[in-house]
Scaffold this active site. Structure first.
Site, mmCIF file in Angstrom:
data_model
loop_
_atom_site.group_PDB
_atom_site.id
_atom_site.type_symbol
_atom_site.label_atom_id
_atom_site.label_comp_id
_atom_site.label_asym_id
_atom_site.label_seq_id
_atom_site.Cartn_x
_atom_site.Cartn_y
_atom_site.Cartn_z
ATOM 1 N N LYS A 112 18.596 46.191 59.196
ATOM 2 C CA LYS A 112 19.717 46.222 59.244
ATOM 3 C C LYS A 112 20.026 45.364 58.133
ATOM 4 C CE LYS A 112 20.350 44.251 64.514
ATOM 5 N NZ LYS A 112 21.157 43.310 65.067
ATOM 6 N N LYS A 194 13.230 53.406 67.749
ATOM 7 C CA LYS A 194 13.436 53.170 69.263
ATOM 8 C C LYS A 194 14.811 53.164 69.302
ATOM 9 C CE LYS A 194 15.070 48.434 67.627
ATOM 10 N NZ LYS A 194 15.547 47.331 68.471
ATOM 11 N N LYS A 197 20.644 50.841 71.087
ATOM 12 C CA LYS A 197 22.138 50.794 71.799
ATOM 13 C C LYS A 197 23.523 50.228 70.630
ATOM 14 C CE LYS A 197 22.359 45.697 73.425
ATOM 15 N NZ LYS A 197 22.004 44.983 72.399
HETATM 16 P P1 TYM Z 1 18.820 43.471 71.736
HETATM 17 O O1 TYM Z 1 20.046 42.677 72.551
HETATM 18 O O2 TYM Z 1 18.563 44.601 70.674
HETATM 19 O O3 TYM Z 1 17.712 43.624 73.143
HETATM 20 C C1 TYM Z 1 17.916 43.197 74.564
HETATM 21 C C2 TYM Z 1 16.053 43.141 75.553
HETATM 22 O O4 TYM Z 1 15.806 44.730 75.132
HETATM 23 C C3 TYM Z 1 15.315 45.012 74.131
HETATM 24 N N1 TYM Z 1 15.065 46.596 73.578
HETATM 25 C C4 TYM Z 1 13.398 47.141 73.720
HETATM 26 N N2 TYM Z 1 12.420 47.137 74.821
HETATM 27 C C5 TYM Z 1 12.245 48.429 74.825
HETATM 28 N N3 TYM Z 1 12.597 49.824 74.439
HETATM 29 C C6 TYM Z 1 13.271 49.423 73.510
HETATM 30 N N4 TYM Z 1 13.773 50.927 72.809
HETATM 31 C C7 TYM Z 1 14.061 48.637 73.189
HETATM 32 N N5 TYM Z 1 15.771 47.648 72.662
HETATM 33 C C8 TYM Z 1 15.920 47.080 72.684
HETATM 34 C C9 TYM Z 1 15.016 43.937 73.255
HETATM 35 O O5 TYM Z 1 13.599 43.699 73.343
HETATM 36 C C10 TYM Z 1 15.198 42.347 74.146
HETATM 37 O O6 TYM Z 1 14.386 41.809 75.077
HETATM 38 N N6 TYM Z 1 16.932 39.146 69.593
HETATM 39 C C11 TYM Z 1 16.828 39.607 70.541
HETATM 40 C C12 TYM Z 1 18.033 38.708 71.190
HETATM 41 C C13 TYM Z 1 18.004 37.192 72.098
HETATM 42 C C14 TYM Z 1 16.061 37.215 72.615
HETATM 43 C C15 TYM Z 1 16.659 35.403 72.351
HETATM 44 C C16 TYM Z 1 15.374 37.882 73.695
HETATM 45 C C17 TYM Z 1 18.314 36.592 71.176
HETATM 46 N N7 TYM Z 1 17.897 35.588 71.880
HETATM 47 C C18 TYM Z 1 16.245 34.919 73.260
HETATM 48 C C19 TYM Z 1 14.726 36.936 74.302
HETATM 49 C C20 TYM Z 1 14.772 35.040 74.009
HETATM 50 C C21 TYM Z 1 17.896 41.082 70.799
HETATM 51 O O7 TYM Z 1 18.747 41.643 69.519
HETATM 52 O O8 TYM Z 1 17.673 41.812 72.064
#
Ligand code: TYM
Length: 332
Positions: A112, A194, A197
């Protein structure tokens, strides 16, 4: 005691098929035997500049996608991070235990920061300490997330252990939990990266895509000239990604999914993937729409969620303050 599951999704855009298969789709299966907390992490989302009206909409939308994925709000807790002040408070305390070097090594920060060089803010850097706080506040045993969050979770585990060693047993040390298939869904046009979004394009299926849009993106997915359907992410990343998506949509492993395509052409695989994705999308889109059309019900669910979350989080925070030597506010 029930085991506790916690996960979070950022309201930083419309969720992708990767978010669905790696995260949303997993959550309901834990409801029967575990206590589930699902958070819309709006405080994380602002580490990248968001338009206020988009952030507002996306925050409610992520709550609706949790529900559309099959979560029962009478059983599980869905809430918005900024409704529970303990997150930023514990985040601060944990940041004082986190080494600069640990944060510098985080690949999400490195990615990022390269892309958003114009807004390289301190929040983006300390993000993983806040994420650790999210998890540790709820005495979480396991965190179902996609593969990309593994490194952040490792830090949360290290911080829990570090705190416990320094101040006495306080935190449960959480486990990382990836789904059996779909832990890393790749971009359909560029399977080296990957599906994301925050960078939607022809290689990203969004959960709001129409069935026609989704099918078209799958039909145009990058493949290779090998002309054989095998699960080999190293050498045939595009085909393996399609198998991964099919497997995740149909609750199989990629190794099981590949068997039905022996001797077949890539077109047959793409048709099967499109069918399974459209089927999944149609189901959740209808439910998503019904929750977004009933904002009163959605806000009721989120209000109740924040009450339950605050109760748990406050208890943990007081335990931490006590361990650190903070004077607990005097009651009247
Ligand atoms: P975020 O918002 O980027 O993504 C949300 C969830 O989707 C999963 N994910 C994927 N899984 C498979 N293939 C992909 N291409 C893919 N892109 C995203 C992510 O692994 C996630 O499970 N830091 C985290 C948010 C967060 C969080 C937490 C998660 C903040 N606090 C505490 C768990 C526990 C994030 O940016 O997810």
């Amino acid at each position: 005691m029930d085991k506790i599951i916690f996960s979070g999704v950022q309201p930083s855009g419309t969720p992708s098929l990767g978010n669905y298969l790696g995260a949303f789709k997993q959550f309901p299966k834990f409801e029967e035997a575990h206590k589930v907390y699902l958070c819309v992490v709006d405080e994380h989302a602002i580490t990248v500049r968001q338009k206020p009206e988009d952030l507002h909409h996306n925050t409610l939308a992520i709550a609706a996608w949790y529900l559309a994925s099959g979560i029962n709000p009478n059983v599980s807790t869905i809430f918005i991070q900024s409704h529970v002040p303990a997150h930023t408070q514990l985040g601060w305390m944990l940041s004082t235990l986190t080494y600069m070097g640990e944060l510098e090594r985080m690949t999400q920060y490195k990615d990022k920061s390269q892309k958003k060089a114009e807004n390289l803010n301190a929040g983006l850097f300390t993000y993983p300490a806040l994420m650790a706080a999210d998890i540790l506040l709820y005495d979480t045993h396991a965190v179902p997330v996609g593969e990309d969050q593994k490194q952040h979770l490792e830090l949360a585990r290290n911080l829990a252990i570090r705190f416990n060693n320094a101040f006495g047993d306080t935190f449960v040390v959480p486990e990382f939990m990836a789904p059996p298939a779909g832990a890393r869904v790749r971009d359909l046009q560029n399977p080296e990266k990957k599906m994301s979004k925050s960078e939607p394009g022809p290689g990203t299926i969004l959960l709001t895509d129409t069935p026609q849009e989704a099918a078209k993106k799958i039909k145009r997915a990058q493949t290779d000239n090998e002309a054989r359907i095998v699960y080999d992410p190293e050498n045939q990343a595009g085909i393996s990604n399609l198998l991964e998506i099919l497997a995740a949509c149909t609750n199989r492993t990629p190794q099981q999914a590949v068997m039905e395509f022996e001797g077949q052409q890539y077109g047959a695989l793409k048709a099967a993937v499109a069918e399974s994705v459209v089927f999944a999308l149609e189901d959740i889109q209808a439910k998503y729409k019904s929750y977004m059309d009933d904002k009163a019900e959605l806000t009721r669910i989120l209000r109740e969620g924040s009450e339950k979350a605050n109760t748990h989080a406050e208890k943990t925070l007081n335990r931490v303050k006590d361990k650190l030597g903070f004077v607990i506010p005097f009651s009247a």
